[in-house]
Write a protein that holds these residues in place. Structure first.
Motif, short mmCIF file in Angstrom:
data_model
loop_
_atom_site.label_atom_id
_atom_site.label_comp_id
_atom_site.label_asym_id
_atom_site.label_seq_id
_atom_site.Cartn_x
_atom_site.Cartn_y
_atom_site.Cartn_z
N ARG A 40 0.88 -1.17 0.00
CA ARG A 40 0.00 0.00 0.00
C ARG A 40 0.91 1.22 0.00
O ARG A 40 2.06 1.17 0.45
CB ARG A 40 -0.94 0.00 1.19
N ARG A 70 -10.64 -2.96 -1.63
CA ARG A 70 -11.21 -2.17 -0.53
C ARG A 70 -12.57 -2.68 -0.04
O ARG A 70 -13.38 -1.92 0.46
CB ARG A 70 -11.29 -0.70 -0.90
N ASP A 73 -10.89 -3.05 5.03
CA ASP A 73 -9.72 -2.22 5.29
C ASP A 73 -8.66 -2.96 6.08
O ASP A 73 -7.53 -2.50 6.20
CB ASP A 73 -10.12 -0.95 6.06
#
Length: 126
Positions: A40, A70, A73
């Motif tokens: 990420r 997504r 999370d």
């Protein structure tokens, strides 16, 4: 893999640009049992995967797919999924490979299908 393939082809793995972006702005989150590594961005806006080998989206297991898109999370590293006894291991899409499924009668097999059973009746307008 040649240097040319490493720099210019995305289907053989990450390109040089992806490696550079990952090194500068990526934060490693975890990896799966196939060796794919998940990242990420440091600001948390982007998520991506560096494939171990050929870049094939069907090689991403369900728990990581949910994190990448997504749906959740929380990564599978932070909250490991609970596997049921009836669940099978992840298998990649084999379409287009020598291990692809071909039904009986397919040209990739013998090309001969079973003869009709006699219960077929052609439709005719009345």
């Amino acid at each position: 893999m040649t240097v040319f393939q490493k720099i210019f082809t995305w289907w053989n793995g990450a390109t040089f640009g992806t490696w550079l972006y990952t090194a500068r702005k990526g934060e490693r989150v975890g990896d799966d049992d196939q060796g794919n590594v998940y990242y990420r961005s440091k600001d948390g806006l982007r998520r991506w995967v560096i494939y171990n080998g050929e870049a094939e989206a069907s090689r991403v297991p369900a728990e990581w797919h949910g994190w990448l898109h997504r749906t959740t999370d929380v990564s599978p590293v932070d909250r490991p999924p609970v596997f049921k006894s009836w669940e099978k291991d992840h298998t990649p899409n084999l379409t287009g490979t020598t291990e692809a499924y071909y039904p009986d009668g397919s040209l990739h097999k013998s090309g001969k299908r079973a003869s009709a059973s006699g219960d077929y009746k052609a439709w005719r307008p009345e």
